[in-house]
Design a protein around this motif. Structure first.
Motif, mmCIF file in Angstrom:
data_model
loop_
_atom_site.group_PDB
_atom_site.id
_atom_site.type_symbol
_atom_site.label_atom_id
_atom_site.label_comp_id
_atom_site.label_asym_id
_atom_site.label_seq_id
_atom_site.Cartn_x
_atom_site.Cartn_y
_atom_site.Cartn_z
ATOM 1 N N LEU A 73 0.826 -1.203 0.000
ATOM 2 C CA LEU A 73 0.000 0.000 0.000
ATOM 3 C C LEU A 73 0.862 1.255 0.000
ATOM 4 O O LEU A 73 0.542 2.248 -0.666
ATOM 5 N N GLY A 74 1.967 1.214 0.746
ATOM 6 C CA GLY A 74 2.882 2.342 0.731
ATOM 7 C C GLY A 74 3.464 2.566 -0.660
ATOM 8 O O GLY A 74 3.582 3.707 -1.130
ATOM 9 N N PHE A 75 3.815 1.468 -1.326
ATOM 10 C CA PHE A 75 4.340 1.561 -2.691
ATOM 11 C C PHE A 75 3.286 2.137 -3.642
ATOM 12 O O PHE A 75 3.584 3.017 -4.460
ATOM 13 N N ILE A 76 2.056 1.653 -3.519
ATOM 14 C CA ILE A 76 0.989 2.147 -4.404
ATOM 15 C C ILE A 76 0.747 3.635 -4.182
ATOM 16 O O ILE A 76 0.548 4.399 -5.136
ATOM 17 N N LEU A 77 0.777 4.077 -2.923
ATOM 18 C CA LEU A 77 0.615 5.519 -2.669
ATOM 19 C C LEU A 77 1.711 6.322 -3.355
ATOM 20 O O LEU A 77 1.469 7.434 -3.836
ATOM 21 N N ARG A 78 2.894 5.756 -3.422
ATOM 22 C CA ARG A 78 4.013 6.487 -4.033
ATOM 23 C C ARG A 78 3.851 6.605 -5.546
ATOM 24 O O ARG A 78 4.183 7.644 -6.129
ATOM 25 N N VAL A 79 3.319 5.550 -6.195
ATOM 26 C CA VAL A 79 3.310 5.565 -7.665
ATOM 27 C C VAL A 79 1.960 5.944 -8.276
ATOM 28 O O VAL A 79 1.905 6.328 -9.439
ATOM 29 N N CYS A 80 0.867 5.821 -7.514
ATOM 30 C CA CYS A 80 -0.460 5.972 -8.116
ATOM 31 C C CYS A 80 -1.137 7.289 -7.709
ATOM 32 O O CYS A 80 -1.501 7.468 -6.539
ATOM 33 N N PRO A 81 -1.350 8.210 -8.644
ATOM 34 C CA PRO A 81 -2.006 9.484 -8.301
ATOM 35 C C PRO A 81 -3.456 9.294 -7.852
ATOM 36 O O PRO A 81 -3.950 10.095 -7.054
ATOM 37 N N ILE A 82 -4.123 8.264 -8.352
ATOM 38 C CA ILE A 82 -5.510 8.022 -7.930
ATOM 39 C C ILE A 82 -5.546 7.584 -6.467
ATOM 40 O O ILE A 82 -6.389 8.031 -5.684
ATOM 41 N N ALA A 83 -4.614 6.718 -6.089
ATOM 42 C CA ALA A 83 -4.543 6.286 -4.690
ATOM 43 C C ALA A 83 -4.208 7.464 -3.776
ATOM 44 O O ALA A 83 -4.746 7.576 -2.666
ATOM 45 N N ARG A 84 -3.328 8.347 -4.232
ATOM 46 C CA ARG A 84 -2.978 9.513 -3.407
ATOM 47 C C ARG A 84 -4.205 10.399 -3.192
ATOM 48 O O ARG A 84 -4.400 10.966 -2.113
ATOM 49 N N THR A 85 -5.035 10.527 -4.205
ATOM 50 C CA THR A 85 -6.265 11.319 -4.051
ATOM 51 C C THR A 85 -7.195 10.664 -3.043
ATOM 52 O O THR A 85 -7.801 11.341 -2.200
ATOM 53 N N LYS A 86 -7.314 9.333 -3.122
ATOM 54 C CA LYS A 86 -8.159 8.623 -2.148
ATOM 55 C C LYS A 86 -7.600 8.777 -0.732
ATOM 56 O O LYS A 86 -8.339 9.012 0.220
ATOM 57 N N ALA A 87 -6.273 8.620 -0.609
ATOM 58 C CA ALA A 87 -5.646 8.688 0.713
ATOM 59 C C ALA A 87 -5.763 10.070 1.320
ATOM 60 O O ALA A 87 -5.752 10.221 2.550
ATOM 61 N N ALA A 88 -5.878 11.103 0.473
ATOM 62 C CA ALA A 88 -5.985 12.474 0.973
ATOM 63 C C ALA A 88 -7.245 12.674 1.805
ATOM 64 O O ALA A 88 -7.330 13.614 2.597
ATOM 65 N N GLU A 89 -8.217 11.776 1.640
ATOM 66 C CA GLU A 89 -9.456 11.878 2.398
ATOM 67 C C GLU A 89 -9.354 11.224 3.772
ATOM 68 O O GLU A 89 -10.251 11.352 4.596
ATOM 69 N N GLU A 90 -8.240 10.486 4.022
ATOM 70 C CA GLU A 90 -8.108 9.723 5.250
ATOM 71 C C GLU A 90 -7.174 10.412 6.247
ATOM 72 O O GLU A 90 -6.306 11.189 5.862
ATOM 73 N N LYS A 91 -7.352 10.072 7.507
ATOM 74 C CA LYS A 91 -6.496 10.609 8.564
ATOM 75 C C LYS A 91 -5.321 9.657 8.780
ATOM 76 O O LYS A 91 -5.451 8.450 8.669
#
Length: 278
Positions: A80-98
């Motif tokens: 999941l950490g790797f996906i956050l680093r490479v995937c802009p869609i995942a980063r957008t989703k993660a931006a909604e989380e604490k």
């Protein structure tokens, strides 16, 4: 002396002499989360002699089960950490989380993506599924191998609960979830070499299925979804795909001939472009 000293030995407070003696820097890690999982579980599943199970008490042997589940949880944190680093869609989703600030303050910048999941337990099928959906926006395929393995992983996690939280004793809640026959006596976890190997097969199949499904999902995002975003840069397209390819690739499986269609990167790119008509 009074009656207060009549039932057990009285201890004196003990403190840790040097907490640094309990930790050390991690050795050089394998390149992909998949290979890091293999490296972590090799000592548990391969190097432990069956005779070890005859020589040590259950309390010690049960720790091998805990280590196996912990390695599985760590695979999901790394991936999941790797996906956050490479995937802009995942980063957008993660931006909604604490996330917990402590993870970012203590860890280096290279660890920030992974440490975002420090406070999340992956020791249940529900947590795995929900975290994937919230942080990555990925719904696990209902009829895939990964989905089929989650209930079995859940059962291993119920057993782990008895080891970690109850000194091997299974609580009624865990026993009910496992579907065990009611007993008038307490049920305890009873480790064996055979059940450890079976648990290892379950965790490894789960991780392999997750790795393949998420790899397919990320390649699909590269081919279709990422290039629709304002941040898409055609000049960086090949490098982005190479990140995905290497991030999910297992050198161990490739070198052992265990990959059904092992490809070098150039051949992989050609097949992807044909598949997505690019």
């Amino acid at each position: 002396m009074t009656w207060k000293n009549s039932v057990s030995r009285a201890g004196s407070a003990v403190v840790i002499a040097d907490v640094n003696a309990y930790v050390s820097s991690a050795a050089g890690a394998a390149s992909s989360p998949m290979d890091r999982y293999y490296a972590a579980t090799e000592g548990i599943l391969v190097k432990v002699d069956p005779a070890y199970f005859l020589a040590y008490p259950n309390e010690v042997l049960a720790l091998l089960y805990v280590g196996l589940i912990s390695a599985t949880e760590n695979y999901f944190r790394d991936t999941l950490g790797f996906i956050l680093r490479v995937c802009p869609i995942a980063r957008t989703k993660a931006a909604e989380e604490k996330v917990q600030l402590g993870s970012f303050l203590w860890g280096g910048a290279d660890l920030h993506s992974r440490t975002a999941f420090d406070f999340i337990a992956f020791s249940s099928a529900k947590n795995v599924s929900e975290t994937l959906a919230k942080f990555v926006g990925h719904q696990i395929k209902k009829n895939g191998v990964w989905s089929a393995m989650l209930p079995e992983y859940d059962r291993l996690c119920e057993i782990r609960h008895g080891i970690v939280h109850s000194g091997l004793v299974l609580s009624g809640k865990n026993a009910l979830r496992l579907g065990l026959v009611r007993s008038k006596k307490s049920m305890v976890v009873a480790p064996s070499y055979a059940t450890l190997q079976e648990a290892g097969d379950i965790c490894t199949t789960l991780v392999q299925a997750a790795n393949n499904e998420l790899f397919e999902a990320m390649v699909g995002r590269w081919a279709v979804d990422w290039r629709k975003l304002p941040s898409w840069d055609t000049k960086k397209a090949r490098a982005m795909l190479k990140d995905v390819f290497l991030g999910f690739r297992s050198d161990r499986d490739t070198n052992r001939g265990a990959v059904s269609n092992a490809l070098d990167f150039d051949s992989f790119v050609k097949e992807v472009k044909v598949d997505f008509n690019l």
